[in-house]
Design a protein around this motif. Structure first.
Motif, PDB file in Angstrom:
ATOM      1  N   LEU A  87      35.973 -21.048  74.793  1.00 10.95           N
ATOM      2  CA  LEU A  87      36.814 -20.806  73.786  1.00 10.95           C
ATOM      3  C   LEU A  87      38.084 -20.475  74.627  1.00 10.95           C
ATOM      4  CD1 LEU A  87      34.808 -18.964  70.922  1.00 10.95           C
ATOM      5  CD2 LEU A  87      35.320 -21.485  71.059  1.00 10.95           C
ATOM      6  N   THR A  88      39.395 -20.944  73.874  1.00 12.37           N
ATOM      7  CA  THR A  88      40.601 -20.186  74.347  1.00 12.37           C
ATOM      8  C   THR A  88      40.617 -18.784  73.720  1.00 12.37           C
ATOM      9  OG1 THR A  88      41.819 -21.217  72.412  1.00 12.37           O
ATOM     10  CG2 THR A  88      41.570 -22.835  74.376  1.00 12.37           C
ATOM     11  N   LEU A  89      41.672 -18.266  74.357  1.00 12.41           N
ATOM     12  CA  LEU A  89      41.791 -16.948  73.529  1.00 12.41           C
ATOM     13  C   LEU A  89      42.405 -17.001  72.253  1.00 12.41           C
ATOM     14  CD1 LEU A  89      43.531 -15.104  76.815  1.00 12.41           C
ATOM     15  CD2 LEU A  89      41.241 -14.228  75.246  1.00 12.41           C
ATOM     16  N   ASP A  90      43.053 -17.987  71.879  1.00 10.68           N
ATOM     17  CA  ASP A  90      43.538 -18.282  70.533  1.00 10.68           C
ATOM     18  C   ASP A  90      42.489 -18.446  69.445  1.00 10.68           C
ATOM     19  OD1 ASP A  90      46.301 -17.750  70.839  1.00 10.68           O
ATOM     20  OD2 ASP A  90      46.632 -19.873  71.421  1.00 10.68           O
ATOM     21  N   GLU A  91      41.342 -18.979  70.127  1.00  7.74           N
ATOM     22  CA  GLU A  91      40.192 -19.291  69.520  1.00  7.74           C
ATOM     23  C   GLU A  91      39.394 -17.885  69.230  1.00  7.74           C
ATOM     24  OE1 GLU A  91      39.363 -24.016  70.046  1.00  7.74           O
ATOM     25  OE2 GLU A  91      38.924 -22.499  71.554  1.00  7.74           O
ATOM     26  N   TYR A  92      39.090 -17.530  70.245  1.00  8.22           N
ATOM     27  CA  TYR A  92      38.284 -16.250  70.887  1.00  8.22           C
ATOM     28  C   TYR A  92      38.635 -15.099  70.021  1.00  8.22           C
ATOM     29  CZ  TYR A  92      35.622 -12.679  72.973  1.00  8.22           C
ATOM     30  OH  TYR A  92      34.945 -11.584  73.339  1.00  8.22           O
ATOM     31  N   ILE A  93      39.818 -14.636  70.190  1.00 10.52           N
ATOM     32  CA  ILE A  93      40.276 -13.364  69.687  1.00 10.52           C
ATOM     33  C   ILE A  93      39.977 -13.116  68.195  1.00 10.52           C
ATOM     34  CG2 ILE A  93      42.088 -11.690  69.421  1.00 10.52           C
ATOM     35  CD1 ILE A  93      41.228 -11.586  72.151  1.00 10.52           C
ATOM     36  N   PRO A  94      40.301 -14.065  67.070  1.00 11.49           N
ATOM     37  CA  PRO A  94      40.268 -13.826  65.824  1.00 11.49           C
ATOM     38  C   PRO A  94      38.832 -14.007  65.514  1.00 11.49           C
ATOM     39  CG  PRO A  94      41.771 -15.745  66.373  1.00 11.49           C
ATOM     40  CD  PRO A  94      41.354 -15.391  67.653  1.00 11.49           C
ATOM     41  N   ARG A  95      37.957 -14.519  66.150  1.00 14.59           N
ATOM     42  CA  ARG A  95      36.441 -14.517  66.010  1.00 14.59           C
ATOM     43  C   ARG A  95      35.758 -12.957  66.442  1.00 14.59           C
ATOM     44  NH1 ARG A  95      33.634 -20.391  67.768  1.00 14.59           N
ATOM     45  NH2 ARG A  95      35.427 -21.626  66.915  1.00 14.59           N
ATOM     46  N   ALA A  96      36.406 -12.491  67.755  1.00 16.31           N
ATOM     47  CA  ALA A  96      35.871 -11.416  68.132  1.00 16.31           C
ATOM     48  C   ALA A  96      36.549 -10.135  67.406  1.00 16.31           C
ATOM     49  CB  ALA A  96      36.153 -11.120  69.728  1.00 16.31           C
ATOM     50  N   VAL A  97      37.482 -10.352  66.907  1.00 13.68           N
ATOM     51  CA  VAL A  97      38.483  -9.143  66.292  1.00 13.68           C
ATOM     52  C   VAL A  97      38.843  -9.578  64.932  1.00 13.68           C
ATOM     53  CG1 VAL A  97      40.075  -7.356  66.373  1.00 13.68           C
ATOM     54  CG2 VAL A  97      39.095  -8.349  68.407  1.00 13.68           C
ATOM     55  N   PRO A  98      37.960  -9.804  63.874  1.00 11.64           N
ATOM     56  CA  PRO A  98      38.674 -10.624  62.822  1.00 11.64           C
ATOM     57  C   PRO A  98      39.104  -9.244  61.899  1.00 11.64           C
ATOM     58  CG  PRO A  98      36.096 -10.294  62.760  1.00 11.64           C
ATOM     59  CD  PRO A  98      36.466 -10.155  64.013  1.00 11.64           C
ATOM     60  N   ALA A  99      39.772  -9.474  60.724  1.00  5.38           N
ATOM     61  CA  ALA A  99      40.289  -8.609  59.907  1.00  5.38           C
ATOM     62  C   ALA A  99      39.157  -7.710  59.419  1.00  5.38           C
ATOM     63  CB  ALA A  99      41.152  -9.089  58.686  1.00  5.38           C
ATOM     64  N   TRP A 100      37.959  -8.116  58.998  1.00  4.89           N
ATOM     65  CA  TRP A 100      37.117  -6.981  58.500  1.00  4.89           C
ATOM     66  C   TRP A 100      36.561  -5.819  59.478  1.00  4.89           C
ATOM     67  CZ3 TRP A 100      32.459  -7.082  61.005  1.00  4.89           C
ATOM     68  CH2 TRP A 100      32.112  -7.739  61.981  1.00  4.89           C
ATOM     69  N   ILE A 102      38.453  -4.810  61.865  1.00  6.13           N
ATOM     70  CA  ILE A 102      39.492  -4.013  62.255  1.00  6.13           C
ATOM     71  C   ILE A 102      39.708  -2.995  60.945  1.00  6.13           C
ATOM     72  CG2 ILE A 102      41.984  -3.883  62.244  1.00  6.13           C
ATOM     73  CD1 ILE A 102      42.161  -6.581  63.390  1.00  6.13           C
ATOM     74  N   LYS A 103      39.284  -3.412  60.056  1.00  9.93           N
ATOM     75  CA  LYS A 103      39.365  -2.472  58.874  1.00  9.93           C
ATOM     76  C   LYS A 103      38.170  -1.525  58.942  1.00  9.93           C
ATOM     77  CE  LYS A 103      38.713  -2.579  53.766  1.00  9.93           C
ATOM     78  NZ  LYS A 103      38.645  -3.447  52.489  1.00  9.93           N
ATOM     79  N   GLN A 104      36.796  -1.968  59.449  1.00 10.89           N
ATOM     80  CA  GLN A 104      35.950  -1.144  59.650  1.00 10.89           C
ATOM     81  C   GLN A 104      36.015  -0.219  60.716  1.00 10.89           C
ATOM     82  OE1 GLN A 104      31.939  -2.710  60.062  1.00 10.89           O
ATOM     83  NE2 GLN A 104      32.123  -4.059  58.239  1.00 10.89           N
ATOM     84  N   ALA A 105      36.802  -0.541  61.949  1.00 11.20           N
ATOM     85  CA  ALA A 105      37.137   0.305  63.106  1.00 11.20           C
ATOM     86  C   ALA A 105      37.888   1.525  62.515  1.00 11.20           C
ATOM     87  CB  ALA A 105      37.736  -0.763  64.116  1.00 11.20           C
ATOM     88  N   LYS A 106      39.117   1.284  61.538  1.00 11.96           N
ATOM     89  CA  LYS A 106      39.919   2.111  61.151  1.00 11.96           C
ATOM     90  C   LYS A 106      39.227   3.244  60.353  1.00 11.96           C
ATOM     91  CE  LYS A 106      44.181  -0.566  61.251  1.00 11.96           C
ATOM     92  NZ  LYS A 106      45.027  -1.329  60.631  1.00 11.96           N
ATOM     93  N   VAL A 131      36.125   3.722  69.907  1.00  7.87           N
ATOM     94  CA  VAL A 131      35.631   3.060  68.846  1.00  7.87           C
ATOM     95  C   VAL A 131      35.741   1.646  69.116  1.00  7.87           C
ATOM     96  CG1 VAL A 131      36.230   2.598  66.455  1.00  7.87           C
ATOM     97  CG2 VAL A 131      36.473   4.804  67.212  1.00  7.87           C
ATOM     98  N   ALA A 132      36.798   0.982  69.806  1.00  9.01           N
ATOM     99  CA  ALA A 132      36.917  -0.497  69.989  1.00  9.01           C
ATOM    100  C   ALA A 132      35.740  -0.889  70.767  1.00  9.01           C
ATOM    101  CB  ALA A 132      38.370  -0.676  70.817  1.00  9.01           C
ATOM    102  N   LEU A 133      35.184  -0.264  71.815  1.00 12.73           N
ATOM    103  CA  LEU A 133      34.118  -0.427  72.496  1.00 12.73           C
ATOM    104  C   LEU A 133      32.981  -0.575  71.855  1.00 12.73           C
ATOM    105  CD1 LEU A 133      34.665   0.900  76.137  1.00 12.73           C
ATOM    106  CD2 LEU A 133      34.185  -1.286  75.651  1.00 12.73           C
ATOM    107  N   SER A 138      28.591  -3.672  69.636  1.00 17.23           N
ATOM    108  CA  SER A 138      27.323  -3.732  68.934  1.00 17.23           C
ATOM    109  C   SER A 138      27.719  -3.773  67.384  1.00 17.23           C
ATOM    110  CB  SER A 138      26.378  -2.479  68.986  1.00 17.23           C
ATOM    111  OG  SER A 138      27.163  -1.089  68.758  1.00 17.23           O
ATOM    112  N   ASN A 139      29.021  -4.065  67.087  1.00 12.97           N
ATOM    113  CA  ASN A 139      29.466  -4.015  65.722  1.00 12.97           C
ATOM    114  C   ASN A 139      29.273  -2.547  65.356  1.00 12.97           C
ATOM    115  OD1 ASN A 139      30.572  -4.652  63.440  1.00 12.97           O
ATOM    116  ND2 ASN A 139      28.878  -5.801  62.675  1.00 12.97           N
ATOM    117  N   PHE A 140      29.595  -1.652  65.888  1.00 11.69           N
ATOM    118  CA  PHE A 140      29.360  -0.227  65.462  1.00 11.69           C
ATOM    119  C   PHE A 140      28.170   0.248  65.254  1.00 11.69           C
ATOM    120  CE2 PHE A 140      33.348  -2.225  63.732  1.00 11.69           C
ATOM    121  CZ  PHE A 140      34.249  -1.455  64.331  1.00 11.69           C
TER     122      PHE A 140
END
Length: 342
Positions: A87-100, A102-106, A131-133, A138-140
């Motif tokens: 995948l390109t980064l433009d494809e990968y980053i939204p999949r690896a770091v979706p909005a949900w 980010i919300k859980q991480a916070k 927290v990011a790692l 492992s999805n937290f």
């Protein structure tokens, strides 16, 4: 010698034998191969047990660890068939770091802040990166794998493609059990033997795992304080500096010399040196002028047409954890979405 049976379609096209003969022959060969493989695998396990004894692992641990170990074809298949699609980064980053995520991480950052702050200060690592790692690996703690670790590692060692690596990991797993950090029954992980909420291989566990809540065990499977302390200890040991962040996404001038890219030591330049070469922040503004300038490296994982970054040494530390530009950028992106209280 194991002979791979021909496919039914191949033999039928040759017109040499009947369908009933094909079916009987193929099943017989497959069963024979499986039995031979199991026999060889069990013999190989005896060599692992003997090595473990020679290295001081107790008989009780060896017996418990190998009690239910069987050959795991899934581990071999997964090891031999890594995904090829890039995948390109433009494809990968939204999949690896979706909005949900980010919300859980916070939410989890604030929920565990007391432990994170204490551990962050002890090891000199910003809590948001811990927290990011946790989130990317492992999805937290939700996806840690349910494979018998000793079984998976023994299988991969027996397979032979990287025997020395996985044999070493198997012995390390036995040492962890022997030290009482987890029982053989509860030592679960990925098909490749990565364990717990921070997905440490056994040798990484022995080198970096910490007892974050002072209960005498290093439990990266169920104890978040141990997960956080182990993660922070890894980063600090590998050279993390909490005075700085990881880097920044930037704009590069068209036609920039591709030889400037890379993380080799000699390719690092101070921010103002990069500024003179025409590199700017993503929005076109000038790179920051710091009281103490910092060295940075230019990376363009998808070539000049894709995203470009200037990364600092902390990013290089993330690359020690996982040698993937994409992985390190996912962790960095998620960390940037978490706001530190201090």
């Amino acid at each position: 010698m194991n002979i791979k049976p021909l496919s039914i379609s191949t033999i039928l096209l040759s017109g040499l034998v009947s369908f009933s003969t094909i079916a009987t022959t193929e099943v017989a060969v497959t069963v024979d191969d499986t039995a031979t493989q199991e026999t060889k695998f069990n013999a190989y396990l005896e060599t692992l047990k003997q090595e473990a004894k020679e290295k001081g692992i107790t008989d009780a641990t060896i017996q418990a660890a190998f009690k239910d170990v069987v050959f795991k074809p899934h581990s071999v298949k997964a090891d031999n068939n890594q995904p090829e699609k890039k995948l390109t980064l433009d494809e990968y980053i939204p999949r690896a770091v979706p909005a949900w995520k980010i919300k859980q991480a916070k939410r989890l950052y604030h929920e565990h802040f007391d432990d994170l702050k204490r551990i962050g200060e002890t090891y000199g690592v910003q809590p948001r990166f811990i927290v990011a790692l946790w989130g990317v690996e492992s999805n937290f703690g939700r996806y840690t794998g349910n494979h018998n670790v000793v079984g998976a590692l023994s299988t991969l060692a027996f397979d032979g493609r990287r025997e020395a690596l996985f044999r070493k990991q198997t012995i390390a797993a036995l040492q962890i059990i022997d030290e009482g950090h987890i029982s053989a029954e509860d030592m679960k992980g990925s098909w490749a033997g990565a364990m717990g909420q921070c997905q440490f291989m056994p040798t990484s566990f022995l080198a970096y795992a910490q007892d974050g809540n002072n209960d005498g065990k290093k439990d990266i499977w169920t104890t978040t304080a141990d997960v956080f302390a182990s993660t922070a200890n890894y980063l600090k040991t590998e050279g993390w500096d909490d005075k700085y962040t990881w880097g920044r996404q930037i704009q590069v001038p068209h036609g920039i010399d591709p030889e400037l890219q890379g993380r080799d030591a000699e390719k690092g330049k101070y921010l103002q040196e990069w500024q003179k070469l025409g590199i700017t922040n993503l929005d076109g503004s000038s790179l920051p002028k710091l009281n103490e300038d910092i060295k940075a490296w230019l990376i363009m994982p998808d070539d000049e047409a894709g995203r470009s970054y200037l990364v600092y040494n902390n990013y290089n530390v993330l690359m020690h954890w996982n040698r993937s530009y994409y992985f390190a950028l996912a962790v960095s992106t998620l960390a940037d979405e978490i706001v530190d209280k201090n």
